[in-house]
Design a protein around this motif. Sequence first.
Motif, short mmCIF file in Angstrom:
data_model
loop_
_atom_site.label_atom_id
_atom_site.label_comp_id
_atom_site.label_asym_id
_atom_site.label_seq_id
_atom_site.Cartn_x
_atom_site.Cartn_y
_atom_site.Cartn_z
N TRP A 26 -61.37 -6.73 33.91
CA TRP A 26 -61.72 -8.03 33.34
C TRP A 26 -63.23 -8.17 33.23
O TRP A 26 -63.96 -7.98 34.20
CB TRP A 26 -61.14 -9.16 34.18
N GLU A 27 -63.69 -8.55 32.08
CA GLU A 27 -65.12 -8.66 31.83
C GLU A 27 -65.81 -9.58 32.83
O GLU A 27 -66.92 -9.31 33.28
CB GLU A 27 -65.36 -9.15 30.39
N SER A 28 -65.15 -10.65 33.20
CA SER A 28 -65.77 -11.63 34.10
C SER A 28 -65.97 -11.10 35.52
O SER A 28 -66.77 -11.65 36.27
CB SER A 28 -64.94 -12.91 34.14
N THR A 29 -65.27 -10.03 35.90
CA THR A 29 -65.39 -9.51 37.27
C THR A 29 -66.04 -8.14 37.33
O THR A 29 -66.17 -7.57 38.42
CB THR A 29 -64.00 -9.44 37.94
N ARG A 30 -66.48 -7.61 36.21
CA ARG A 30 -67.00 -6.24 36.17
C ARG A 30 -68.23 -6.03 37.04
O ARG A 30 -68.33 -5.03 37.76
CB ARG A 30 -67.30 -5.82 34.73
N LYS A 31 -69.19 -6.94 36.99
CA LYS A 31 -70.41 -6.76 37.79
C LYS A 31 -70.10 -6.84 39.28
O LYS A 31 -70.58 -6.03 40.07
CB LYS A 31 -71.47 -7.79 37.40
N LEU A 32 -69.29 -7.81 39.67
CA LEU A 32 -68.90 -7.93 41.08
C LEU A 32 -68.12 -6.70 41.52
O LEU A 32 -68.31 -6.20 42.64
CB LEU A 32 -68.09 -9.20 41.31
N ASN A 33 -67.27 -6.17 40.65
CA ASN A 33 -66.51 -4.97 40.97
C ASN A 33 -67.44 -3.79 41.22
O ASN A 33 -67.27 -3.04 42.19
CB ASN A 33 -65.54 -4.65 39.83
N LEU A 34 -68.46 -3.63 40.38
CA LEU A 34 -69.40 -2.54 40.58
C LEU A 34 -70.17 -2.72 41.89
O LEU A 34 -70.43 -1.74 42.61
CB LEU A 34 -70.37 -2.44 39.39
N ILE A 35 -70.48 -3.95 42.24
CA ILE A 35 -71.16 -4.22 43.50
C ILE A 35 -70.26 -3.86 44.68
O ILE A 35 -70.70 -3.18 45.62
CB ILE A 35 -71.60 -5.71 43.58
N THR A 36 -69.00 -4.29 44.66
CA THR A 36 -68.10 -4.00 45.80
C THR A 36 -67.81 -2.50 45.90
O THR A 36 -67.73 -1.96 47.01
CB THR A 36 -66.79 -4.80 45.74
N LEU A 37 -67.68 -1.82 44.76
CA LEU A 37 -67.50 -0.37 44.79
C LEU A 37 -68.74 0.32 45.36
O LEU A 37 -68.63 1.27 46.15
CB LEU A 37 -67.19 0.16 43.39
N SER A 38 -69.92 -0.16 44.97
CA SER A 38 -71.16 0.42 45.49
C SER A 38 -71.30 0.20 46.98
O SER A 38 -71.74 1.09 47.72
CB SER A 38 -72.37 -0.16 44.74
N LEU A 39 -70.95 -0.98 47.44
CA LEU A 39 -70.99 -1.26 48.89
C LEU A 39 -69.98 -0.40 49.64
O LEU A 39 -70.27 0.08 50.75
CB LEU A 39 -70.73 -2.75 49.16
N THR A 40 -68.83 -0.19 49.05
CA THR A 40 -67.83 0.68 49.66
C THR A 40 -68.36 2.11 49.75
O THR A 40 -68.25 2.76 50.79
CB THR A 40 -66.51 0.65 48.86
N ALA A 41 -68.97 2.60 48.66
CA ALA A 41 -69.55 3.95 48.67
C ALA A 41 -70.66 4.05 49.72
O ALA A 41 -70.74 5.04 50.45
CB ALA A 41 -70.09 4.29 47.28
N PHE A 42 -71.49 3.02 49.81
CA PHE A 42 -72.55 3.00 50.81
C PHE A 42 -71.95 3.10 52.22
O PHE A 42 -72.42 3.88 53.06
CB PHE A 42 -73.39 1.72 50.69
N SER A 43 -70.92 2.34 52.46
CA SER A 43 -70.27 2.35 53.76
C SER A 43 -69.68 3.72 54.07
O SER A 43 -69.88 4.27 55.16
CB SER A 43 -69.18 1.28 53.80
N TRP A 44 -68.94 4.27 53.12
CA TRP A 44 -68.28 5.56 53.33
C TRP A 44 -69.27 6.70 53.53
O TRP A 44 -69.09 7.53 54.40
CB TRP A 44 -67.41 5.91 52.13
N PHE A 45 -70.29 6.74 52.66
CA PHE A 45 -71.15 7.93 52.61
C PHE A 45 -72.47 7.77 53.38
O PHE A 45 -72.97 8.77 53.90
CB PHE A 45 -71.43 8.32 51.16
N ILE A 46 -73.03 6.58 53.45
CA ILE A 46 -74.30 6.39 54.16
C ILE A 46 -74.04 5.98 55.61
O ILE A 46 -74.48 6.66 56.53
CB ILE A 46 -75.21 5.37 53.43
N LEU A 47 -73.32 4.89 55.80
CA LEU A 47 -72.96 4.52 57.18
C LEU A 47 -72.10 5.61 57.81
O LEU A 47 -72.13 5.83 59.01
CB LEU A 47 -72.23 3.18 57.21
#
Length: 122
Positions: A26-47
């Motif tokens: 959904w266009e209205s949630t795309r930016k937030l989705n990219l943010i949550t995916l990026s935070l998840t990647a940060f958690s998995w790979f950096i933390l």
Amino acid sequence: MHAFLNLFFFVFHTVLILFNLFGWIWESTRKLNLITLSLTAFSWFILGIWYGFGYCPSTHWHWLVRQKLGYTDMPNSYIKFLTNELTGIEIPAQIVDTATVILFIGAFICSLAANFKFNQKR
């Protein structure tokens, strides 16, 4: 209070996972989705460098709550826990972990494409 937190984390974490997988649609949630995916990647790979690959604070906190409730045998993966709880089927951890990474990468690629390629058409 612990019973409430157990339910809260179960719902919150499950909704977050579903949003990570499908929020790019959904266009209205795309930016937030990219943010949550990026935070998840940060958690998995950096933390994950310090806490172990795939580390998730939500899983960590949920497991602490479940320990207070007397649960002692929780899997390392929240997705493993979720599949067991929702299906009652014992799926091997390696299969669950592999599917999780594949679906995450797929969702991340879809989110990047939706956020950057689709926006160029305007």
